[in-house]
Design a protein around this motif. Sequence first.
Motif, PDB file in Angstrom:
ATOM      1  N   GLN A 250       0.529  -1.154   0.114  1.00  0.00           N
ATOM      2  CA  GLN A 250       0.082   0.287  -0.529  1.00  0.00           C
ATOM      3  C   GLN A 250       1.052   1.222   0.108  1.00  0.00           C
ATOM      4  O   GLN A 250       0.748   2.381  -0.770  1.00  0.00           O
ATOM      5  CB  GLN A 250      -1.176  -0.156   1.745  1.00  0.00           C
ATOM      6  N   SER A 251       1.696   1.427   0.069  1.00  0.00           N
ATOM      7  CA  SER A 251       2.629   2.179   1.439  1.00  0.00           C
ATOM      8  C   SER A 251       3.488   2.887  -0.667  1.00  0.00           C
ATOM      9  O   SER A 251       3.217   4.187  -1.116  1.00  0.00           O
ATOM     10  CB  SER A 251       4.005   2.319   1.903  1.00  0.00           C
ATOM     11  N   ILE A 252       3.903   1.483  -1.758  1.00  0.00           N
ATOM     12  CA  ILE A 252       4.836   1.933  -2.703  1.00  0.00           C
ATOM     13  C   ILE A 252       3.305   2.501  -3.397  1.00  0.00           C
ATOM     14  O   ILE A 252       4.188   3.491  -4.084  1.00  0.00           O
ATOM     15  CB  ILE A 252       4.860   0.863  -3.240  1.00  0.00           C
ATOM     16  N   LEU A 253       2.150   2.368  -3.332  1.00  0.00           N
ATOM     17  CA  LEU A 253       1.407   2.187  -4.647  1.00  0.00           C
ATOM     18  C   LEU A 253       0.348   3.650  -3.919  1.00  0.00           C
ATOM     19  O   LEU A 253      -0.474   4.123  -4.617  1.00  0.00           O
ATOM     20  CB  LEU A 253       0.149   1.058  -4.896  1.00  0.00           C
ATOM     21  N   LYS A 254       1.022   3.766  -2.730  1.00  0.00           N
ATOM     22  CA  LYS A 254       0.405   5.137  -2.680  1.00  0.00           C
ATOM     23  C   LYS A 254      -0.554   5.151  -2.017  1.00  0.00           C
ATOM     24  O   LYS A 254      -2.367   5.677  -2.249  1.00  0.00           O
ATOM     25  CB  LYS A 254       0.504   6.405  -3.095  1.00  0.00           C
ATOM     26  N   LEU A 255      -1.645   3.682  -2.007  1.00  0.00           N
ATOM     27  CA  LEU A 255      -3.485   3.391  -1.937  1.00  0.00           C
ATOM     28  C   LEU A 255      -3.393   3.203  -0.083  1.00  0.00           C
ATOM     29  O   LEU A 255      -3.403   1.581  -0.220  1.00  0.00           O
ATOM     30  CB  LEU A 255      -3.018   1.941  -2.467  1.00  0.00           C
ATOM     31  N   PRO A 256      -4.252   3.766   0.336  1.00  0.00           N
ATOM     32  CA  PRO A 256      -4.641   3.887   1.597  1.00  0.00           C
ATOM     33  C   PRO A 256      -5.553   2.747   1.707  1.00  0.00           C
ATOM     34  O   PRO A 256      -5.813   2.050   0.853  1.00  0.00           O
ATOM     35  CB  PRO A 256      -5.350   5.385   2.380  1.00  0.00           C
ATOM     36  N   SER A 257      -5.571   1.818   3.396  1.00  0.00           N
ATOM     37  CA  SER A 257      -6.575   0.818   3.481  1.00  0.00           C
ATOM     38  C   SER A 257      -7.689   1.347   3.570  1.00  0.00           C
ATOM     39  O   SER A 257      -8.229   2.826   3.427  1.00  0.00           O
ATOM     40  CB  SER A 257      -6.367   0.922   4.694  1.00  0.00           C
ATOM     41  N   LEU A 258      -8.440   0.538   2.890  1.00  0.00           N
ATOM     42  CA  LEU A 258     -10.173   0.429   3.065  1.00  0.00           C
ATOM     43  C   LEU A 258     -11.035   1.067   4.561  1.00  0.00           C
ATOM     44  O   LEU A 258     -11.559   1.945   4.344  1.00  0.00           O
ATOM     45  CB  LEU A 258     -10.666  -0.698   2.637  1.00  0.00           C
ATOM     46  N   GLU A 259     -10.039   0.349   5.626  1.00  0.00           N
ATOM     47  CA  GLU A 259     -10.319   1.098   6.655  1.00  0.00           C
ATOM     48  C   GLU A 259     -10.108   2.630   6.562  1.00  0.00           C
ATOM     49  O   GLU A 259     -11.053   3.268   6.919  1.00  0.00           O
ATOM     50  CB  GLU A 259      -9.927  -0.197   7.719  1.00  0.00           C
ATOM     51  N   HIS A 260      -9.171   2.777   6.114  1.00  0.00           N
ATOM     52  CA  HIS A 260      -9.496   4.331   6.110  1.00  0.00           C
ATOM     53  C   HIS A 260      -9.324   5.456   5.625  1.00  0.00           C
ATOM     54  O   HIS A 260     -10.196   6.664   6.041  1.00  0.00           O
ATOM     55  CB  HIS A 260      -7.703   4.210   6.069  1.00  0.00           C
ATOM     56  N   ARG A 261      -9.954   4.508   4.200  1.00  0.00           N
ATOM     57  CA  ARG A 261     -10.422   5.256   3.470  1.00  0.00           C
ATOM     58  C   ARG A 261     -12.366   5.788   3.741  1.00  0.00           C
ATOM     59  O   ARG A 261     -12.786   6.460   3.684  1.00  0.00           O
ATOM     60  CB  ARG A 261     -11.370   4.366   1.940  1.00  0.00           C
ATOM     61  N   ARG A 262     -13.027   4.378   4.651  1.00  0.00           N
ATOM     62  CA  ARG A 262     -14.275   4.528   5.290  1.00  0.00           C
ATOM     63  C   ARG A 262     -13.715   5.871   6.343  1.00  0.00           C
ATOM     64  O   ARG A 262     -15.652   6.353   6.581  1.00  0.00           O
ATOM     65  CB  ARG A 262     -14.743   3.209   5.680  1.00  0.00           C
ATOM     66  N   ARG A 263     -13.228   5.610   7.543  1.00  0.00           N
ATOM     67  CA  ARG A 263     -12.784   6.132   8.046  1.00  0.00           C
ATOM     68  C   ARG A 263     -12.710   8.029   7.076  1.00  0.00           C
ATOM     69  O   ARG A 263     -14.141   9.638   8.182  1.00  0.00           O
ATOM     70  CB  ARG A 263     -12.143   5.731   9.093  1.00  0.00           C
ATOM     71  N   ARG A 264     -12.153   8.356   6.245  1.00  0.00           N
ATOM     72  CA  ARG A 264     -11.886   9.667   5.571  1.00  0.00           C
ATOM     73  C   ARG A 264     -13.424  10.259   5.439  1.00  0.00           C
ATOM     74  O   ARG A 264     -13.761  10.852   5.428  1.00  0.00           O
ATOM     75  CB  ARG A 264     -11.038   9.849   4.770  1.00  0.00           C
ATOM     76  N   GLY A 265     -13.625   8.701   4.445  1.00  0.00           N
ATOM     77  CA  GLY A 265     -15.542   9.212   4.131  1.00  0.00           C
ATOM     78  C   GLY A 265     -16.209   9.980   5.586  1.00  0.00           C
ATOM     79  O   GLY A 265     -16.930  11.026   4.654  1.00  0.00           O
ATOM     80  N   ASP A 266     -16.282   8.808   6.633  1.00  0.00           N
ATOM     81  CA  ASP A 266     -17.291   9.597   7.091  1.00  0.00           C
ATOM     82  C   ASP A 266     -17.039  10.559   7.799  1.00  0.00           C
ATOM     83  O   ASP A 266     -17.838  11.644   7.861  1.00  0.00           O
ATOM     84  CB  ASP A 266     -17.191   8.592   8.362  1.00  0.00           C
ATOM     85  N   MET A 267     -15.992  11.410   7.795  1.00  0.00           N
ATOM     86  CA  MET A 267     -15.686  12.683   8.354  1.00  0.00           C
ATOM     87  C   MET A 267     -15.831  13.694   7.304  1.00  0.00           C
ATOM     88  O   MET A 267     -16.326  15.075   7.760  1.00  0.00           O
ATOM     89  CB  MET A 267     -14.050  12.743   8.084  1.00  0.00           C
ATOM     90  N   ILE A 268     -15.654  13.325   5.720  1.00  0.00           N
ATOM     91  CA  ILE A 268     -15.998  14.042   4.735  1.00  0.00           C
ATOM     92  C   ILE A 268     -17.481  14.880   5.199  1.00  0.00           C
ATOM     93  O   ILE A 268     -18.312  15.207   4.958  1.00  0.00           O
ATOM     94  CB  ILE A 268     -15.804  13.510   3.265  1.00  0.00           C
ATOM     95  N   ASP A 269     -18.518  13.312   5.027  1.00  0.00           N
ATOM     96  CA  ASP A 269     -20.062  13.541   4.765  1.00  0.00           C
ATOM     97  C   ASP A 269     -20.342  13.911   6.072  1.00  0.00           C
ATOM     98  O   ASP A 269     -20.893  15.692   6.296  1.00  0.00           O
ATOM     99  CB  ASP A 269     -20.262  12.164   5.564  1.00  0.00           C
ATOM    100  N   LEU A 270     -20.273  13.889   7.036  1.00  0.00           N
ATOM    101  CA  LEU A 270     -20.044  14.636   8.662  1.00  0.00           C
ATOM    102  C   LEU A 270     -19.962  16.453   8.426  1.00  0.00           C
ATOM    103  O   LEU A 270     -20.742  17.223   8.988  1.00  0.00           O
ATOM    104  CB  LEU A 270     -19.558  13.851   9.843  1.00  0.00           C
ATOM    105  N   PHE A 271     -18.693  16.568   7.626  1.00  0.00           N
ATOM    106  CA  PHE A 271     -18.207  17.928   7.620  1.00  0.00           C
ATOM    107  C   PHE A 271     -19.183  18.917   6.833  1.00  0.00           C
ATOM    108  O   PHE A 271     -19.573  19.937   6.792  1.00  0.00           O
ATOM    109  CB  PHE A 271     -17.414  18.188   6.666  1.00  0.00           C
ATOM    110  N   LYS A 272     -19.719  17.915   5.812  1.00  0.00           N
ATOM    111  CA  LYS A 272     -21.499  18.272   4.959  1.00  0.00           C
ATOM    112  C   LYS A 272     -22.127  18.708   6.196  1.00  0.00           C
ATOM    113  O   LYS A 272     -22.852  20.129   5.493  1.00  0.00           O
ATOM    114  CB  LYS A 272     -21.049  17.908   3.594  1.00  0.00           C
ATOM    115  N   TYR A 273     -22.542  17.908   6.759  1.00  0.00           N
ATOM    116  CA  TYR A 273     -23.807  18.207   7.664  1.00  0.00           C
ATOM    117  C   TYR A 273     -23.601  18.793   8.552  1.00  0.00           C
ATOM    118  O   TYR A 273     -23.863  20.162   8.579  1.00  0.00           O
ATOM    119  CB  TYR A 273     -23.347  16.708   8.538  1.00  0.00           C
ATOM    120  N   VAL A 274     -22.084  19.374   8.993  1.00  0.00           N
ATOM    121  CA  VAL A 274     -22.031  19.980  10.136  1.00  0.00           C
ATOM    122  C   VAL A 274     -22.182  21.493   9.543  1.00  0.00           C
ATOM    123  O   VAL A 274     -22.253  22.482   9.399  1.00  0.00           O
ATOM    124  CB  VAL A 274     -20.788  20.167  10.890  1.00  0.00           C
TER     125      VAL A 274
END
Length: 359
Positions: A250-274
């Motif tokens: 993942q580090s070589i490909l600059k490809l974050p884990s899907l767990e991290h991407r889900r957590r990141r997506g949650d924060m982006i959606d919450l920012f849009k709500y707030v």
Amino acid sequence: MYRRWIETRDGQHYQEYAKARNKAARECRKAKIRLEKTVAEQAKRNPKSFWSYVKAKTSTRSGIGDLKRDDGTIASTDKEKAQVLNDFFQSVFTEEPDGELPKAPQFTFNSPLTNIDFKTEDIRKLLTKLKSGKAAGPDDIPTILLTETAEALALPISIIFRKSLDEGRVPNKNSTSGKHPLKTGKAEKDLGVVVDSQLNFKDHISQATTKANRILGAVLETLQQDIEDVQHRATKLIGHLKDKNYPERQSILKLPSLEHRRRRGDMIDLFKYVTGIYDASRPIFELAPNSNTRGHSKKLIEKRSRLAVRTNFFSERVVSGWNSLPESVVSAPSVNAFKNRLDAHWATHPATYNPECYN
């Protein structure tokens, strides 16, 4: 740890060694279960991996038996068997005649072929019928990648064929103009095929594994592992990376884990709500009173849930992560600014390339 315990015979050292030993044994069992599950699920599509696993578990090895020559004698040694097989293969070769090659016959056609209808559904069916266990062709595209992404690849491939027929040439694979659905990239160059913004490799995996996460996330660690295994297997398709562990790939490909991407997506959606970008009455988030000096200015009230399943809903699980962000991130003036600041803040987060569900 084992060596330290042997040298000291200390009870504390033995407990540390036993704890590490048991954890390693559990991880080995989990890895074996995941491997066997993958082999069983892909037995019909990839029989080679199934029989390879069966052969690895077989204690006996069968070789080539003794061969009988034309004169009736028996070839028993490896060298003699090889010679017998070589003589047989040589005997069935077709000897081409010397001289000029024959000319191809001439054909006449009643009407020229001016158009071909490339249907997306037909291309999708052809891709799904490919044998995933076969080796990659001259384009170095793994067959399993084509079969697994047939649904998404059908449309861009039909566009390529249509464009090739209209222009009377094959699109240049090194073009970086962004006009072709498939083009050469940087990190994905090793995949043999790179998908642009409409069919990005990362986005394709993310859409398939995080679509329902906004409603109800995966609670059990086994479910999180099943989701992560999708990207785990995909990164192993790259030849020179398959021997490295998952975080390194993942580090070589600059490809974050899907767990991290889900957590990141949650924060982006919450920012849009707030910030009111999402015009919706639900879910409801309440700002914490200003008297609380800890945290940032947009800190939310973390509510209590009576049912355990409720704690995993979007409106409940994202609050603690949001409250832990710094003021510089939550006060971003736009969504893109929030994404950039969040990525910078989480740049050294351990779960970015090492998902917690595997630990």
